[in-house]
Design an enzyme around this catalytic site. Structure first.
Site, PDB file in Angstrom:
ATOM      1  CD  GLU A  70      41.260  51.366  61.727  1.00 33.26           C
ATOM      2  OE1 GLU A  70      40.927  51.091  61.823  1.00 33.26           O
ATOM      3  OE2 GLU A  70      41.356  52.804  62.049  1.00 33.26           O
ATOM      4  CB  CYS A 111      41.517  49.812  78.593  1.00 35.38           C
ATOM      5  SG  CYS A 111      39.413  48.921  78.388  1.00 35.38           S
ATOM      6  CG  HIS A 121      35.272  52.863  68.342  1.00 40.97           C
ATOM      7  ND1 HIS A 121      35.024  53.477  66.834  1.00 40.97           N
ATOM      8  CD2 HIS A 121      36.513  51.948  67.610  1.00 40.97           C
ATOM      9  CE1 HIS A 121      35.430  54.093  66.530  1.00 40.97           C
ATOM     10  NE2 HIS A 121      36.314  52.731  66.627  1.00 40.97           N
ATOM     11  CB  CYS A 122      37.270  50.975  74.502  1.00 40.20           C
ATOM     12  SG  CYS A 122      36.984  51.044  76.410  1.00 40.20           S
ATOM     13  CB  CYS A 146      40.067  46.551  75.264  1.00 42.34           C
ATOM     14  SG  CYS A 146      38.808  47.969  74.553  1.00 42.34           S
ATOM     15  CB  CYS A 170      41.025  52.497  75.811  1.00 44.49           C
ATOM     16  SG  CYS A 170      40.792  50.985  74.661  1.00 44.49           S
TER      17      CYS A 170
HETATM   18 ZN   LIG Z   1      37.931  52.688  65.450  1.00 43.72          ZN
HETATM   19 ZN   LIG Z   2      39.081  49.514  76.101  1.00 47.93          ZN
END
Ligand SMILES: [Zn+2]
Ligand SMILES: [Zn+2]
Length: 185
Positions: free
Chosen positions: A135, A169, A144-145, A172, A150
């Protein structure tokens, strides 16, 4: 610049086992290298309780926290032990306004069992920390990834949550570090 602007506040809201905010703060410092401070506990906002759902509306709670006395903190994570929902989801582990200042995490659905009054187990603490850090990623405007390994990978249940790691990751991680440098945050 205010020296506290870089500190992440962790605020217990309602009846929360003392250990949970401590573990979350330790993970924020350990994994994200950000200073974290446990704030004076707040009461659960009664206005957020939905009589029909018998759960707390996370969107209303966020609005209540946003009007609170946390301006000096860079970001604030509210820690709960009640069942949270948002109108499109039956329940949520946590919630944040993308790019906002406040996020929520609740232990309630992280135990995988009914009795949530006991001292939270290490796995519940780790899950809570993971949700909190995820969060916090949203608060620094990470989305979101796709990468399964990740922290920003979306998790819809406990099995997913247990699968994602406590770190970002490479992509990110770079985005997160860049976001920290922007004056807006
Ligand atoms: Zn989320
Ligand atoms: Zn990521």
């Amino acid at each position: 610049m205010n020296s506290q602007k870089r500190i992440i506040g962790v605020v217990p809201v309602g009846d929360v086992p003392e250990l949970a905010p401590k573990v979350i703060a330790a993970h924020i410092t350990g994994y994200l290298k950000l200073e974290a401070e446990i704030l004076t506990p707040l009461e659960l906002p009664a206005a957020a309780f939905d009589e029909i759902q018998r759960q707390y509306n996370a969107a209303i709670i966020l609005s209540c926290l946003e009007s609170g006395p946390h301006d000096i903190y860079a970001k604030v994570i509210g820690v709960f032990n009640v069942d949270l929902f948002i109108p499109t989801f039956a329940y949520v582990f946590g919630e944040a306004r993308q790019g906002g200042q406040h996020a929520l995490v609740s232990l309630f659905r992280l135990t995988g069992e009914k009795d949530n009054r006991r001292r939270p187990s290490p796995i519940v603490c780790e899950r809570a920390a993971k949700v909190a850090l995820h969060e916090l990623g949203h608060l620094y405007n990470l989305w979101h990834c796709e990468e399964k390994k990740c922290l920003m990978h979306y998790s819809g249940g406990l099995a997913d949550l247990d699968d994602i790691p406590l770190y970002f990751c490479r992509y990110c991680s770079t985005y997160f570090r860049d976001a920290l440098l922007r004056p807006k945050y």
